[in-house]
Structure formats: C-alpha cells, structure tokens
Design a protein around this motif. Structure first.
Motif, PDB file in Angstrom:
ATOM      1  N   LEU A  77      -3.234  -9.402  -0.706  1.00  0.00           N
ATOM      2  CA  LEU A  77      -3.713  -8.176  -0.076  1.00  0.00           C
ATOM      3  C   LEU A  77      -4.494  -7.269  -1.024  1.00  0.00           C
ATOM      4  O   LEU A  77      -5.272  -6.431  -0.581  1.00  0.00           O
ATOM      5  CB  LEU A  77      -2.543  -7.418   0.553  1.00  0.00           C
ATOM      6  CG  LEU A  77      -1.819  -8.175   1.668  1.00  0.00           C
ATOM      7  CD1 LEU A  77      -0.590  -7.414   2.135  1.00  0.00           C
ATOM      8  CD2 LEU A  77      -2.746  -8.470   2.840  1.00  0.00           C
ATOM      9  N   LYS A  78      -4.312  -7.432  -2.322  1.00  0.00           N
ATOM     10  CA  LYS A  78      -5.073  -6.627  -3.278  1.00  0.00           C
ATOM     11  C   LYS A  78      -6.446  -7.226  -3.565  1.00  0.00           C
ATOM     12  O   LYS A  78      -7.298  -6.579  -4.168  1.00  0.00           O
ATOM     13  CB  LYS A  78      -4.285  -6.456  -4.582  1.00  0.00           C
ATOM     14  CG  LYS A  78      -3.131  -5.482  -4.435  1.00  0.00           C
ATOM     15  CD  LYS A  78      -2.417  -5.272  -5.751  1.00  0.00           C
ATOM     16  CE  LYS A  78      -1.317  -4.237  -5.578  1.00  0.00           C
ATOM     17  NZ  LYS A  78      -0.626  -3.963  -6.840  1.00  0.00           N
ATOM     18  N   LYS A  86      -6.684  -9.696   6.146  1.00  0.00           N
ATOM     19  CA  LYS A  86      -5.415  -9.280   5.539  1.00  0.00           C
ATOM     20  C   LYS A  86      -4.322  -9.135   6.592  1.00  0.00           C
ATOM     21  O   LYS A  86      -3.187  -9.561   6.388  1.00  0.00           O
ATOM     22  CB  LYS A  86      -5.600  -7.971   4.772  1.00  0.00           C
ATOM     23  CG  LYS A  86      -6.458  -8.127   3.537  1.00  0.00           C
ATOM     24  CD  LYS A  86      -6.655  -6.798   2.819  1.00  0.00           C
ATOM     25  CE  LYS A  86      -7.510  -6.959   1.575  1.00  0.00           C
ATOM     26  NZ  LYS A  86      -7.650  -5.710   0.826  1.00  0.00           N
ATOM     27  N   MET A 135      -4.347  -0.498   1.336  1.00  0.00           N
ATOM     28  CA  MET A 135      -5.141  -1.402   2.151  1.00  0.00           C
ATOM     29  C   MET A 135      -5.856  -0.636   3.271  1.00  0.00           C
ATOM     30  O   MET A 135      -7.046  -0.851   3.530  1.00  0.00           O
ATOM     31  CB  MET A 135      -4.197  -2.455   2.737  1.00  0.00           C
ATOM     32  CG  MET A 135      -4.840  -3.612   3.422  1.00  0.00           C
ATOM     33  SD  MET A 135      -3.588  -4.841   3.909  1.00  0.00           S
ATOM     34  CE  MET A 135      -3.114  -4.242   5.524  1.00  0.00           C
TER      35      MET A 135
END
Length: 197
Positions: A77-78, A86, A135
């Motif tokens: 997710l990074k 995502k 996010m």
C-alpha cells in the motif's frame, strides 16, 4: 550465529509453521502438542522448551502471523499504485487470509486471549489506520477519490466495513462477492457505467 543456534531456530520455525498449518482447519482446543511435534518432526520436549505451553505457542504463532500480514500490506500500500488497485488488494487479501486461518477459529481466539486481542487492536490503531489515512490523502491529492470527503467520514465508513466484515461468514468471500464489494466501494449502487440511471 553458531550451527547449534541455527538448528535451534530452524526447529522453532518448523514448530510454528506446523502449528499455523494446523490452525487452518483445526480448532486450537483440538490441537495436541503430540500432533504438532509429529508434523514438525520434533519431540514434545523441544516444543515445551521453546514455548512452555500450547497456548503460548498458538499465541506467538498468531501474533507473528498478524504482524507479517500488516507488514505485507504496508509494503504493497505504500508503493506508488492507483487507489483502486490498493483497495482491491485489501479486499482480496481478506479473502486470502480467510483461507489461511478460519474466521470462526480466529474470532474464538480473539475472545479467549486478551494478548491477541490487544495486539490486533494495537496494529489496527497504530499501523493500519495511519496507513489508510496516508493512502486516502494521497488519493485525494491525485484526484482519484473525492477530495471533499473528510478523513473522519472515511474512518467511520471503514469502521462500519470492518465491523460488518468481521461478522460475514467465510463462505461469502468468493470471487464475485469480492469484485462486487470493490465496485460498491468505488461507485456505489449506481455503478460506474450507469450514465442514464
């Protein structure tokens, strides 16, 4: 690390792997140290030397598994990926996780073991929520999602989704269901292609 230390660590990892494998479909109450020892190809004494009790072994295995899952999510997710990718990853990861440990067994462990419960809550509050906020902010800056929706509203939405997801029976998580969840998340009931609705 000496040869003895390496062998000791390898045995410990074999014990943990065997335990995690058994937790996929066996209630922890029905797992015996003798079964774990046989599956890990070690003696029962070796297990007790490393973990002292079956409960401590299961607790350590579950906590290690949870931390590993969070680290995998953080790594994915990074990365520089579209927001939709995502979210789909999050949905499909839940489905994959259900295949690894039965939800009902995990929920029972959560109820019965305060340490596991505390670790889950800590990981959620200190790592997953900040990751989600990061996010969302990134997606809002890129105009992938509505920039005017507040983080508080999205966190409330996430909380509802988490609570309801925890109550769903694992059999509901098939390909169609997860795809529909992803579509609902992004487009609501109107859908992306419904220009004339």
């Amino acid at each position: 690390m000496s040869g003895f230390a390496k062998r000791t660590e390898r045995k410990k990892q074999d014990i943990k792997r065997a335990t995690l494998e058994m937790l996929k479909d066996t209630d922890p109450k029905n797992i015996k140290i003798s079964d774990i020892a046989k599956k890990a190809n070690v003696s029962q004494v070796t297990i007790y030397n490393h973990f002292h009790s079956k409960e401590q072994l299961i607790r350590e295995v579950i906590i290690e598994y949870l931390i590993e899952q969070v680290e995998q999510r953080e790594q994915f997710l990074k990365a520089d990926r579209p927001f939709q990718e995502k979210v789909e990853y999050i949905i499909f990861e839940k489905k994959r996780a259900i295949r690894q440990i039965r939800v009902d067994l995990f929920q029972n462990l959560m109820k019965e073991d305060e340490q596991i419960r505390n670790v889950v809550e800590s990981l959620y509050q200190t790592r997953l929520i900040p990751l989600f906020i990061e996010m969302v902010k990134e997606a809002q800056q890129k105009r992938e999602i509505a920039p005017n929706i507040s983080i508080d509203t999205l966190l409330f939405y996430l909380k509802i989704w988490r609570e309801m997801g925890d109550r769903l029976h694992p059999s509901l998580y098939d390909e169609r269901f997860t795809e529909e969840l992803a579509r609902l998340f992004f487009y609501g009931v109107k859908g992306a292609d419904c220009h004339e609705c």
